[in-house]
Design a protein around this motif. Structure first.
Motif, short mmCIF file in Angstrom:
data_model
loop_
_atom_site.label_atom_id
_atom_site.label_comp_id
_atom_site.label_asym_id
_atom_site.label_seq_id
_atom_site.Cartn_x
_atom_site.Cartn_y
_atom_site.Cartn_z
N LYS B 262 8.03 -8.10 8.06
CA LYS B 262 7.52 -7.88 6.69
C LYS B 262 6.53 -6.72 6.64
CE LYS B 262 7.78 -12.61 4.88
NZ LYS B 262 7.02 -13.56 5.75
N LYS B 263 6.36 -6.03 7.77
CA LYS B 263 5.43 -4.89 7.81
C LYS B 263 5.88 -3.84 6.80
CE LYS B 263 3.30 -1.67 11.16
NZ LYS B 263 3.76 -0.32 10.89
N ILE B 264 4.94 -3.43 5.93
CA ILE B 264 5.30 -2.47 4.87
C ILE B 264 4.79 -1.08 5.23
CG2 ILE B 264 5.38 -4.19 3.01
CD1 ILE B 264 2.53 -3.20 2.21
N PRO B 265 5.43 -0.04 4.73
CA PRO B 265 4.90 1.31 4.95
C PRO B 265 3.52 1.45 4.30
CG PRO B 265 7.10 1.39 3.99
CD PRO B 265 6.65 -0.04 3.92
N LEU B 266 2.64 2.17 4.97
CA LEU B 266 1.28 2.37 4.47
C LEU B 266 1.29 2.92 3.04
CD1 LEU B 266 -1.73 2.23 5.33
CD2 LEU B 266 -1.51 4.63 6.02
N ALA B 267 2.24 3.82 2.79
CA ALA B 267 2.31 4.49 1.49
C ALA B 267 2.41 3.49 0.33
CB ALA B 267 3.49 5.46 1.46
#
Ligand SMILES: Cc1ncc(C[n+]2csc(CCOP(=O)(O)OP(=O)(O)O)c2C)c(N)n1
Ligand code: SF4
Ligand SMILES: [Mg+2]
Lengths: 400, 313
Positions: B262-267
């Protein structure tokens, strides 16, 4: 007054620092937070050995700076503890932000402070520039002439500061090295006597009450701030009476009387010197010598600089014809030292006032000797009949 | 650990009526962390939005004893309160009521000007919990950059200009600095996860000695974010691995949560915040890529450390 009741005391040899540390031992504060700085380091150091030997029940907080020393002392006092610290010079300067906060929170913290020049250039010896820098911080300021007074003043300061009519913090100063490291024969009270003289501390308020929680140190804006400063100002004025009462009580019990100012051979004097701290001791010798030559000279020692003894000074100076104010710091205002300007303002509304000149002396520990003081009295003796005051602010003992 | 029902049943120790902006993160932190402390407690607060908005005379939001003295010294001030309590109990002048001590400070008051005072209090081993609410700038004085401001955020003293993309330096790792003090408990959490926050405070309070928790808090004004997004924004900081949830007990790192797939892009997180708006202008792709790589590297390092410590245990 009955002459029979002076309580027996112990005669001991102590330096100013040892004397103050010993007074702290007898006071047995709940918390001491301190940080080393020459020439005050010894006070906390000696006190630490009292802690290590179980001679006091104090919780010693060995902080990482003087700012934290004063912050922790404030925290402790707000929790209802009797709290103390000790410092000098740069240490006092680093505490500067916290000093008025201690006063405004009405915490009767007592702080031995050893007068030392402020940087720069860095210097470790005596002058009064550190204490004078903090003169408007809302702290009582009591100056000591010698180790005996340093000891007596610490005990009295606790009683004065903790008086419910005062509840302000107090600085008790000695002159760096001259008093702090000079060994003298002094008298100290028996421990139980010292304890009963200072009495039990009854705090105004305490954070350690969860049934009646209080908020201390609120933000206080246009609506209230001004009103909240007034009681502090009033307490500073009231402190004058309390200091006199405590000084009288101390004298009646232990034979050494104290007041806001000390008047030495002033009654019939025509000229006088006004000074603070250890220089008074030297000047008294000069007065004695000149008196044997028939000169009408005297000395006024300001023991308490905060609150400023306006009335007492005006009364003491009333009959003089010329006076020299000795300042061991310069205001860098272009017009002399702080004691000079305050003495002048005390006299401004008086009918009778002497001619007044200012001498800045002893900066950075420069020695002041008998001959220099004699020369000042010489000038005052001429000044009393002169038309013109001449140089108002002069600097003593400076190489050209 | 306390359930939501148990927490909600408690008498509130930090109440409304204060003047913090809508959507501000720290009131949540105060309310929840005090709910997680069962014993009598004294709170010391640093100057900053925290104090200025919660104790405007003659009002107060604090239903527990509260002391504010200045900006950089809530740790030192709290250490004095704690020392006083120990001393007064020892000498029989105060009852032993199991009082506990909590100091709050903002990121400016903790990462920067208060770091020395915090370091001293931690080293001396006082029985107190220091909670830093980290909103990433000096908000009270008008959004100036602090040592906690993330790289490339727009602030008023490191503004985005024609040649500068906001703050150039990386955020300090304060939790790691505290771990270096060898204190028994250090943790990182967020304002928007009641369970993680209260569990950590509860655990901290079960330990005697110095404890430190740093909590990511929103500041809608300084971040230029929506007021209703406190929970979402702080959770996304965790899911992007910009602000991992972890704790360090006796020097051993342990992840509290791993977003895994579930890790999301920082952006995705940055794009909801006006303070990073400039990063989405054409030509700034490299800046975005740079901070994404930084977060990935830090996350990998943290995971490796946690894995290493879990093997040893
Ligand atoms: C010694 C000192 N320097 C500066 C200030 C001015 N000041 C008050 S609050 C503040 C910013 C606080 O920032 P932070 O700790 O991050 O808390 P926030 O306002 O973000 O909640 C500053 C710089 C002060 N009160 N004291
Ligand atoms: S400025 Fe930011 S930190 Fe301060 S009260 Fe408003 S939202 Fe909260
Ligand atoms: Mg901040």
């Amino acid at each position: 007054m009955t002459a029979t009741t002076i309580i027996k005391q112990l005669t001991v040899a102590k330096t100013g620092n040892e004397a103050m540390a010993d007074a702290m031992r007898q006071v047995n504060p709940d918390v001491v937070a301190a940080y080393p700085i020459t020439p005050a380091t010894e006070i906390a150091q000696i006190f630490s050995s009292f802690v290590a030997d179980g001679m006091v029940t104090t919780d010693m907080v060995t902080v990482e700076s003087e700012h934290s020393a004063m912050s922790a002392t404030i925290g402790a006092a707000a929790a209802g503890a009797r709290a103390m610290t000790a410092t000098a010079s740069q240490g006092l300067m680093l505490m500067a932000e916290m000093l008025p906060i201690a006063a405004a929170l009405r915490l009767p913290i007592v702080m031995p402070e050893v007068n030392r020049a402020i940087s720069g250039p860095i210097n470790i010896h005596c002058d009064h520039s550190d204490t004078m820098f903090c003169r408007d911080a809302g702290w009582l300021q009591i100056f000591s002439e010698n180790a005996q007074e340093a000891y007596d003043n610490v005990l009295q300061a606790v009683k004065i500061a903790e008086d419910p009519r005062v509840h302000l913090p107090a600085l008790v100063t000695t002159d760096g090295f001259i008093i702090s490291h000079g060994m003298e024969t002094i008298k100290i009270l028996p421990d139980d006597e010292a304890k009963s003289f200072v009495g039990e501390y009854k705090p105004n308020y305490s954070l350690l009450n969860h049934e009646k929680p209080i908020t201390v140190g609120s933000i206080d804006l246009q609506n209230y701030y001004f009103e909240h400063r007034i009681p502090m100002i009033e307490a500073m004025k009231t402190a004058k009476d309390i200091i006199k009462q405590v000084g009288r009580e101390y004298g009646e019990k232990y034979g050494r009387f104290y007041d806001l100012i000390e008047q030495y051979k002033i009654d019939d004097a025509e000229v006088a010197l006004i000074c603070l701290g250890s220089t008074a001791g030297t000047a008294k010798d000069v007065v004695d010598a000149l008196r044997t030559k028939g000169q009408k000279v005297g000395l006024i020692k300001i023991r308490v600089f905060r609150p400023f003894p306006v009335e007492d000074l005006a009364a003491a100076l009333r009959n003089l014809r010329a006076a020299a104010v000795f300042d061991r710091s310069d205001s860098l205002s272009g017009y002399g030292g702080p004691v000079f300007t305050e003495v002048c303002s005390a006299l401004f509304n008086s009918e009778n006032k002497p001619k007044i000149v200012n001498y800045i002396y002893g900066l950075g520990g420069r020695d002041i000797d008998i001959h220099t003081i004699e020369a000042v009295y010489d000038r005052l003796n001429k000044l009393k009949d002169a038309q013109d005051t001449g140089e108002i602010v002069s600097y003593l003992g400076v190489r050209k | 650990m306390a359930t939501l029902k148990e927490l909600a049943a408690q008498e509130e120790k930090f109440v409304g009526g204060h003047t913090s902006c809508a959507g501000c993160g720290y009131p949540n932190i105060f309310r929840l962390s005090l709910a997680a402390i069962k014993d009598p407690v004294v709170v010391v607060g640093a100057t900053g939005c925290c104090e200025v908005n919660t104790s405007i005379f003659p009002y107060t939001s604090w239903k527990v004893p509260f002391l504010h003295s200045a900006f950089e010294n809530s740790a030192a001030t709290c250490s004095g309160v704690e020392a006083a309590y120990q001393s007064l109990v020892k000498s029989g002048k105060a009852k032993d009521e199991n009082f506990r001590f909590v100091a709050f400070g903002g990121d400016g008051g903790t990462y920067d000007i208060g770091l020395q005072s915090l370091s001293g209090a931690m080293e001396r081993g006082h029985d107190l919990l220091y909670i830093c609410y980290d909103n990433g700038a000096y908000m009270n004085t008008g959004i100036q950059r602090s040592g906690a401001t993330p790289r490339y955020a727009n602030t008023t003293t490191a503004p985005v200009g024609k040649v500068k993309p906001g703050k150039l330096q990386k955020k300090k790792d304060l939790a790691k600095i505290m771990v270096g003090h060898n204190v028994p408990y250090v943790a990182q959490t967020i304002a928007g996860n009641w369970k993680d926050l209260t569990n950590k405070v509860e655990k901290a309070m079960s330990i005697r000695g110095p404890k430190f928790i740093v909590v990511l808090a929103t500041c809608p004004l300084g971040w230029a974010t929506k007021t209703q997004d406190t929970v979402k924004l702080t959770q996304m900081a965790v899911d992007s691995c910009f602000w991992p949830l972890y704790e360090v007990e006796n020097g051993k790192y342990k992840l509290s949560y791993d977003p895994k797939d579930k890790k999301i892009p920082l952006a995705e997180w940055l794009k909801l915040q006006g303070r990073f708006k400039h990063l989405f202008k054409p030509g700034n792709e490299n800046l975005l890529a740079e901070i994404q790589a930084e977060v990935d590297q830090d996350w990998a390092d943290l995971k490796a450390l946690c894995d290493f410590h879990s093997q040893k245990v």
